[in-house]
Design a protein around this motif. Sequence first.
Motif, PDB file in Angstrom:
ATOM      1  N   ALA A  86       0.947  -1.166  -0.154  1.00 20.97           N
ATOM      2  CA  ALA A  86      -0.008   0.041   0.086  1.00 20.97           C
ATOM      3  C   ALA A  86       0.914   1.281  -0.161  1.00 20.97           C
ATOM      4  N   LYS A  87       1.081   1.545  -1.093  1.00 18.80           N
ATOM      5  CA  LYS A  87       2.367   2.787  -1.283  1.00 18.80           C
ATOM      6  C   LYS A  87       1.645   4.059  -1.374  1.00 18.80           C
ATOM      7  N   ASN A  88       0.441   4.380  -1.587  1.00 14.59           N
ATOM      8  CA  ASN A  88       0.109   5.686  -1.748  1.00 14.59           C
ATOM      9  C   ASN A  88      -1.147   5.934  -0.630  1.00 14.59           C
ATOM     10  N   PRO A  89      -1.575   7.134  -0.425  1.00 13.06           N
ATOM     11  CA  PRO A  89      -2.575   7.339   0.753  1.00 13.06           C
ATOM     12  C   PRO A  89      -3.789   6.594   0.410  1.00 13.06           C
ATOM     13  N   THR A  90      -4.363   6.596  -0.736  1.00 14.82           N
ATOM     14  CA  THR A  90      -5.724   5.809  -0.829  1.00 14.82           C
ATOM     15  C   THR A  90      -5.496   4.332  -0.579  1.00 14.82           C
ATOM     16  N   SER A  91      -4.297   3.962  -1.078  1.00 21.33           N
ATOM     17  CA  SER A  91      -4.140   2.323  -0.980  1.00 21.33           C
ATOM     18  C   SER A  91      -3.898   2.217   0.472  1.00 21.33           C
ATOM     19  N   LYS A  92      -3.275   3.073   1.106  1.00 24.06           N
ATOM     20  CA  LYS A  92      -2.954   2.994   2.747  1.00 24.06           C
ATOM     21  C   LYS A  92      -4.460   2.833   3.234  1.00 24.06           C
ATOM     22  N   SER A  93      -5.655   3.797   3.217  1.00 22.54           N
ATOM     23  CA  SER A  93      -6.696   3.774   3.602  1.00 22.54           C
ATOM     24  C   SER A  93      -7.586   2.767   3.378  1.00 22.54           C
ATOM     25  N   VAL A  94      -7.487   1.893   2.245  1.00 20.53           N
ATOM     26  CA  VAL A  94      -7.983   0.737   1.998  1.00 20.53           C
ATOM     27  C   VAL A  94      -7.456  -0.326   2.824  1.00 20.53           C
ATOM     28  N   PHE A  95      -6.313  -0.398   2.832  1.00 18.35           N
ATOM     29  CA  PHE A  95      -5.852  -1.117   3.738  1.00 18.35           C
ATOM     30  C   PHE A  95      -6.240  -1.304   5.163  1.00 18.35           C
ATOM     31  N   HIS A  96      -6.136  -0.204   5.750  1.00 17.25           N
ATOM     32  CA  HIS A  96      -6.638   0.072   7.200  1.00 17.25           C
ATOM     33  C   HIS A  96      -8.244  -0.342   7.396  1.00 17.25           C
ATOM     34  N   ASN A  97      -8.918  -0.041   6.214  1.00 16.74           N
ATOM     35  CA  ASN A  97     -10.307  -0.425   6.356  1.00 16.74           C
ATOM     36  C   ASN A  97     -10.524  -2.032   6.193  1.00 16.74           C
ATOM     37  N   PHE A  98      -9.631  -2.600   5.339  1.00 19.16           N
ATOM     38  CA  PHE A  98      -9.726  -3.946   5.042  1.00 19.16           C
ATOM     39  C   PHE A  98      -9.341  -4.906   6.269  1.00 19.16           C
ATOM     40  N   ASN A  99      -8.450  -4.074   6.832  1.00 12.95           N
ATOM     41  CA  ASN A  99      -7.558  -4.646   8.155  1.00 12.95           C
ATOM     42  C   ASN A  99      -8.574  -4.692   9.401  1.00 12.95           C
ATOM     43  N   LYS A 133     -20.834   5.028   0.358  1.00 16.10           N
ATOM     44  CA  LYS A 133     -21.431   5.611  -0.980  1.00 16.10           C
ATOM     45  C   LYS A 133     -20.914   4.663  -2.093  1.00 16.10           C
ATOM     46  N   ASN A 134     -21.688   4.325  -3.052  1.00 16.06           N
ATOM     47  CA  ASN A 134     -21.380   3.353  -4.186  1.00 16.06           C
ATOM     48  C   ASN A 134     -19.932   3.785  -4.812  1.00 16.06           C
ATOM     49  N   SER A 135     -19.599   4.956  -4.830  1.00 14.24           N
ATOM     50  CA  SER A 135     -18.242   5.564  -5.675  1.00 14.24           C
ATOM     51  C   SER A 135     -17.020   4.947  -4.575  1.00 14.24           C
ATOM     52  N   THR A 136     -17.222   5.270  -3.363  1.00  7.29           N
ATOM     53  CA  THR A 136     -16.449   4.706  -2.440  1.00  7.29           C
ATOM     54  C   THR A 136     -16.090   3.355  -2.128  1.00  7.29           C
ATOM     55  N   ALA A 137     -17.056   2.567  -2.416  1.00  7.55           N
ATOM     56  CA  ALA A 137     -17.060   1.027  -2.227  1.00  7.55           C
ATOM     57  C   ALA A 137     -16.396   0.571  -3.489  1.00  7.55           C
ATOM     58  N   TRP A 138     -16.752   1.051  -4.577  1.00  9.78           N
ATOM     59  CA  TRP A 138     -16.251   0.667  -5.942  1.00  9.78           C
ATOM     60  C   TRP A 138     -14.654   0.814  -5.766  1.00  9.78           C
ATOM     61  N   MET A 139     -14.104   2.099  -5.619  1.00 13.28           N
ATOM     62  CA  MET A 139     -12.896   2.385  -5.211  1.00 13.28           C
ATOM     63  C   MET A 139     -12.037   1.564  -4.361  1.00 13.28           C
ATOM     64  N   TYR A 140     -12.795   1.212  -3.230  1.00 11.91           N
ATOM     65  CA  TYR A 140     -12.025   0.191  -2.451  1.00 11.91           C
ATOM     66  C   TYR A 140     -11.909  -1.356  -2.912  1.00 11.91           C
ATOM     67  N   LEU A 141     -13.014  -1.766  -3.624  1.00 10.67           N
ATOM     68  CA  LEU A 141     -12.805  -2.918  -4.246  1.00 10.67           C
ATOM     69  C   LEU A 141     -11.609  -3.288  -5.389  1.00 10.67           C
ATOM     70  N   ILE A 142     -11.729  -2.021  -5.872  1.00  7.59           N
ATOM     71  CA  ILE A 142     -10.795  -2.017  -7.150  1.00  7.59           C
ATOM     72  C   ILE A 142      -9.098  -1.869  -6.484  1.00  7.59           C
ATOM     73  N   LYS A 143      -9.172  -1.244  -5.583  1.00 10.53           N
ATOM     74  CA  LYS A 143      -7.614  -1.322  -4.983  1.00 10.53           C
ATOM     75  C   LYS A 143      -7.542  -2.684  -4.236  1.00 10.53           C
ATOM     76  N   LEU A 144      -8.469  -3.255  -3.805  1.00 11.41           N
ATOM     77  CA  LEU A 144      -8.164  -4.446  -3.121  1.00 11.41           C
ATOM     78  C   LEU A 144      -7.835  -5.537  -4.390  1.00 11.41           C
ATOM     79  N   LYS A 145      -8.512  -5.450  -5.389  1.00 14.88           N
ATOM     80  CA  LYS A 145      -8.424  -6.205  -6.664  1.00 14.88           C
ATOM     81  C   LYS A 145      -6.793  -5.885  -7.131  1.00 14.88           C
ATOM     82  N   THR A 146      -6.422  -4.969  -7.110  1.00 19.07           N
ATOM     83  CA  THR A 146      -5.031  -4.687  -7.457  1.00 19.07           C
ATOM     84  C   THR A 146      -4.100  -5.267  -6.584  1.00 19.07           C
ATOM     85  N   ILE A 147      -4.237  -5.452  -5.340  1.00 19.03           N
ATOM     86  CA  ILE A 147      -3.551  -6.204  -4.714  1.00 19.03           C
ATOM     87  C   ILE A 147      -3.585  -7.557  -4.794  1.00 19.03           C
ATOM     88  N   LEU A 148      -4.552  -8.016  -4.663  1.00 14.99           N
ATOM     89  CA  LEU A 148      -4.959  -9.546  -5.152  1.00 14.99           C
ATOM     90  C   LEU A 148      -4.199  -9.855  -6.505  1.00 14.99           C
TER      91      LEU A 148
END
Length: 273
Positions: A86-99, A133-148
């Motif tokens: 998780a290199k950038n602020p958005t990815s780090k935010s998704v990491f903390h959420n998933f964690n 919101k849908n836009s946030t949920a979509w963005m979080y799923l895409i970031k998780l997809k990138t890691i997977l």
Amino acid sequence: MNVKLRSKKLSDGSQSLYLDIYIKGVRQYEFLGIKITKNDPQRKHKKQIAEMKRAKKELEVMANYHDVPQNFNGDEDFIEYFKNNAKNPTSKSVFHNFNDFVKAKTIKGKFPFKLVSEKLIEEYKSYLENHYKNSTAWMYLIKLKTILNKAVKDKLISIRPAKFIKNNFQNSLIIGPDIESFQWASSVADQINFPFTVLRKKRFSSRKVSIKDEGQDFRGKKVVIVDDVISSGNTILETVKLLKRRGVSKINVVCTHGIFSENALSKIKKAGV
């Protein structure tokens, strides 16, 4: 260490594409079985497929060169892997959420790779839809997809559909709906020794795409469409429409991560999959 795509001119004036692989002072060559004739109408598509094969070979070479684990027991910590990538602020935010989401499922403070499953992704998707919101949920799923996807490339997650396809869809043709799916379709086909092909996709918007083939004969064939993630399902639906027009006898679809937003699963089933 490098892998380059090169061509050899043949006596009939056509070109045969091959890989020039250089590792630790040793050079070897691997011909791809892709031939480009003069004024070949499929030149661009063939070169795209060759480049995807080059990229796939480069990943394999890098994995061996850097001793990336090829066979591991699944006990390694996915959360630690996610955090390190998780290199950038958005990815780090998704990491903390998933964690936070998987905290109750951890084993001795770790979340093993073997617990990463389609069921888990579906649960996480439902959690996001209920809290964001849908836009946030979509963005979080895409970031998780990138890691997977990175974990698959690093050979820390196997492409599990291969075994499922071999056991359930004998004598089928594996189809990737677009160039981006080449790595998934080719990997699955290689593992189970099934033939495969890749179609062409043109995107007009986030909700509109067109799928074309190269004039292959699909009549009477059983096919399995393989992709990494199905979200809205538009790419799969357009692929199904094309294959039905081409006269296939049966269509199945397999993916590594089913997000199925916008009622995608129901739409795909109604399309006759």
